[in-house]
Design a protein around this motif. Structure first.
Motif, PDB file in Angstrom:
ATOM      1  N   GLU A 136       0.838  -1.196   0.000  1.00 42.82           N
ATOM      2  CA  GLU A 136       0.000   0.000   0.000  1.00 42.82           C
ATOM      3  C   GLU A 136       0.877   1.252   0.000  1.00 42.82           C
ATOM      4  O   GLU A 136       2.012   1.224   0.505  1.00 42.82           O
ATOM      5  CB  GLU A 136      -0.895   0.012   1.244  1.00 42.82           C
ATOM      6  CG  GLU A 136      -1.969  -1.058   1.241  1.00 42.82           C
ATOM      7  CD  GLU A 136      -2.978  -0.847   0.126  1.00 42.82           C
ATOM      8  OE1 GLU A 136      -3.377   0.321  -0.109  1.00 42.82           O
ATOM      9  OE2 GLU A 136      -3.357  -1.848  -0.517  1.00 42.82           O
ATOM     10  N   PRO A 137       0.392   2.363  -0.570  1.00 41.94           N
ATOM     11  CA  PRO A 137       1.169   3.616  -0.546  1.00 41.94           C
ATOM     12  C   PRO A 137       1.517   4.035   0.871  1.00 41.94           C
ATOM     13  O   PRO A 137       0.764   3.777   1.813  1.00 41.94           O
ATOM     14  CB  PRO A 137       0.212   4.622  -1.203  1.00 41.94           C
ATOM     15  CG  PRO A 137      -0.711   3.794  -2.031  1.00 41.94           C
ATOM     16  CD  PRO A 137      -0.879   2.506  -1.284  1.00 41.94           C
ATOM     17  N   GLY A 138       2.677   4.671   1.009  1.00 39.64           N
ATOM     18  CA  GLY A 138       3.112   5.138   2.312  1.00 39.64           C
ATOM     19  C   GLY A 138       2.556   6.507   2.650  1.00 39.64           C
ATOM     20  O   GLY A 138       1.658   7.023   1.965  1.00 39.64           O
ATOM     21  N   LEU A 139       3.087   7.109   3.702  1.00 38.64           N
ATOM     22  CA  LEU A 139       2.652   8.422   4.147  1.00 38.64           C
ATOM     23  C   LEU A 139       3.710   9.464   3.799  1.00 38.64           C
ATOM     24  O   LEU A 139       4.905   9.250   4.050  1.00 38.64           O
ATOM     25  CB  LEU A 139       2.407   8.417   5.655  1.00 38.64           C
ATOM     26  CG  LEU A 139       1.285   7.492   6.152  1.00 38.64           C
ATOM     27  CD1 LEU A 139       1.237   7.507   7.680  1.00 38.64           C
ATOM     28  CD2 LEU A 139      -0.048   7.919   5.574  1.00 38.64           C
ATOM     29  N   ARG A 140       3.304  10.579   3.258  1.00 38.35           N
ATOM     30  CA  ARG A 140       4.222  11.662   2.905  1.00 38.35           C
ATOM     31  C   ARG A 140       4.894  12.183   4.173  1.00 38.35           C
ATOM     32  O   ARG A 140       4.219  12.663   5.086  1.00 38.35           O
ATOM     33  CB  ARG A 140       3.439  12.777   2.208  1.00 38.35           C
ATOM     34  CG  ARG A 140       4.248  13.985   1.781  1.00 38.35           C
ATOM     35  CD  ARG A 140       3.357  14.905   0.958  1.00 38.35           C
ATOM     36  NE  ARG A 140       4.013  16.138   0.579  1.00 38.35           N
ATOM     37  CZ  ARG A 140       3.835  17.310   1.189  1.00 38.35           C
ATOM     38  NH1 ARG A 140       2.998  17.396   2.237  1.00 38.35           N
ATOM     39  NH2 ARG A 140       4.464  18.396   0.778  1.00 38.35           N
ATOM     40  N   PRO A 141       6.225  12.082   4.255  1.00 39.20           N
ATOM     41  CA  PRO A 141       6.902  12.462   5.504  1.00 39.20           C
ATOM     42  C   PRO A 141       6.730  13.925   5.883  1.00 39.20           C
ATOM     43  O   PRO A 141       6.807  14.267   7.072  1.00 39.20           O
ATOM     44  CB  PRO A 141       8.371  12.118   5.226  1.00 39.20           C
ATOM     45  CG  PRO A 141       8.501  12.062   3.746  1.00 39.20           C
ATOM     46  CD  PRO A 141       7.174  11.594   3.236  1.00 39.20           C
ATOM     47  N   CYS A 142       6.474  14.783   4.927  1.00 38.23           N
ATOM     48  CA  CYS A 142       6.319  16.214   5.223  1.00 38.23           C
ATOM     49  C   CYS A 142       5.114  16.490   6.119  1.00 38.23           C
ATOM     50  O   CYS A 142       5.072  17.515   6.814  1.00 38.23           O
ATOM     51  CB  CYS A 142       6.184  17.008   3.929  1.00 38.23           C
ATOM     52  SG  CYS A 142       7.504  16.700   2.734  1.00 38.23           S
ATOM     53  N   GLU A 143       4.150  15.580   6.117  1.00 42.85           N
ATOM     54  CA  GLU A 143       2.948  15.783   6.918  1.00 42.85           C
ATOM     55  C   GLU A 143       3.259  15.774   8.413  1.00 42.85           C
ATOM     56  O   GLU A 143       2.525  16.370   9.207  1.00 42.85           O
ATOM     57  CB  GLU A 143       1.908  14.702   6.596  1.00 42.85           C
ATOM     58  CG  GLU A 143       1.477  14.649   5.136  1.00 42.85           C
ATOM     59  CD  GLU A 143       0.812  15.931   4.671  1.00 42.85           C
ATOM     60  OE1 GLU A 143       0.238  16.646   5.501  1.00 42.85           O
ATOM     61  OE2 GLU A 143       0.877  16.221   3.449  1.00 42.85           O
ATOM     62  N   THR A 144       4.316  15.086   8.792  1.00 42.77           N
ATOM     63  CA  THR A 144       4.661  15.012  10.209  1.00 42.77           C
ATOM     64  C   THR A 144       5.956  15.762  10.528  1.00 42.77           C
ATOM     65  O   THR A 144       6.511  15.606  11.615  1.00 42.77           O
ATOM     66  CB  THR A 144       4.811  13.539  10.644  1.00 42.77           C
ATOM     67  OG1 THR A 144       5.770  12.897   9.803  1.00 42.77           O
ATOM     68  CG2 THR A 144       3.476  12.816  10.526  1.00 42.77           C
ATOM     69  N   CYS A 145       6.425  16.569   9.580  1.00 44.38           N
ATOM     70  CA  CYS A 145       7.648  17.348   9.781  1.00 44.38           C
ATOM     71  C   CYS A 145       7.252  18.713  10.332  1.00 44.38           C
ATOM     72  O   CYS A 145       6.742  19.578   9.598  1.00 44.38           O
ATOM     73  CB  CYS A 145       8.412  17.489   8.462  1.00 44.38           C
ATOM     74  SG  CYS A 145       9.976  18.378   8.602  1.00 44.38           S
ATOM     75  N   ALA A 146       7.486  18.917  11.605  1.00 41.01           N
ATOM     76  CA  ALA A 146       6.985  20.117  12.267  1.00 41.01           C
ATOM     77  C   ALA A 146       7.689  21.388  11.804  1.00 41.01           C
ATOM     78  O   ALA A 146       7.055  22.441  11.650  1.00 41.01           O
ATOM     79  CB  ALA A 146       7.132  19.960  13.781  1.00 41.01           C
TER      80      ALA A 146
END
Length: 212
Positions: A136-146
């Protein structure tokens, strides 16, 4: 055939599976799955500098190495080798990367990868006739980059959402105190995910030599 098997065959060459996608009908005629290959870090640069292509002193050693190694991999796996260089026409590697579910547009527009961050690069791809099972597609890391340090890392603000001021970037490369030519793009280095996929200074200088 599976991604695990392809990973095993690519690993001795310091290549990693950087993503995979199902091809649309007719996109690569006769093929159903595309597997993207990129440098496996750490260790890729050390291994590459021992190859005949790097040592022979003739142009484009990494492209020539990629062609030799990935073509041989493809032949052994019953696949077709496809490369991001050698055009026109150019193959749509950026689109394929996004469709793989492991790379996305970053806040500065460059692709960001789930493992390599802004240091992501693709040396080639394997087009296979089989339709492989894919994760399955992963999660865009920028979404959790504060802090999103990529937005402020460029000393001249050349990389920003929706725009890349290439002339400003190139001019600043020769400014005293700018270390992008020797160490690689400051924006790419600033990405927290990139830290696990860092490059040796000589490797960054090699790539920057083609840019500047």
């Amino acid at each position: 055939m599976s991604l695990t098997q392809i990973t095993r065959h690519a690993a001795p060459h310091h290549l990693a599976v950087m993503g995979a996608l199902h091809l649309e009908a007719g996109e690569v005629p006769g093929h159903a799955t595309l597997v993207l290959l990129g440098p496996s870090e750490p260790g890729f640069w050390t291994a590459f500098t021992q190859t005949p292509e790097y040592c022979d002193g003739t142009p484009d050693p990494m492209d020539r190495w990629s062609t030799r190694v990935i073509t041989a991999l493809a032949e052994g796996l019953g696949a077709r080798a496809i490369f991001p260089f050698g055009g026109p026409p150019w193959q749509p590697f950026t689109d394929w990367a996004r469709r793989s579910g492991r790379a996305w547009p970053s806040p500065v527009g460059l692709l960001v990868h789930d493992v390599a961050g802004l240091m992501v690069s693709y040396r080639g791809a394997l087009a296979l006739p089989q339709r492989l099972d894919l994760p399955e597609p992963g999660l865009r890391p920028c979404e959790t980059c504060a802090t999103q340090p990529c937005l402020t890392a460029c000393p001249v603000g050349a990389l920003r959402p929706g725009a890349y001021d290439v002339p400003a970037c190139k001019v600043d490369l020769d400014r005293a105190g700018n270390d992008c030519r020797a160490r690689g793009c400051a924006v790419r280095r600033a990405c927290p995910v990139s830290q696990s996929h860092g490059r040796a200074p000589a490797q960054s200088a090699f790539h920057m030599g083609y840019f500047g």
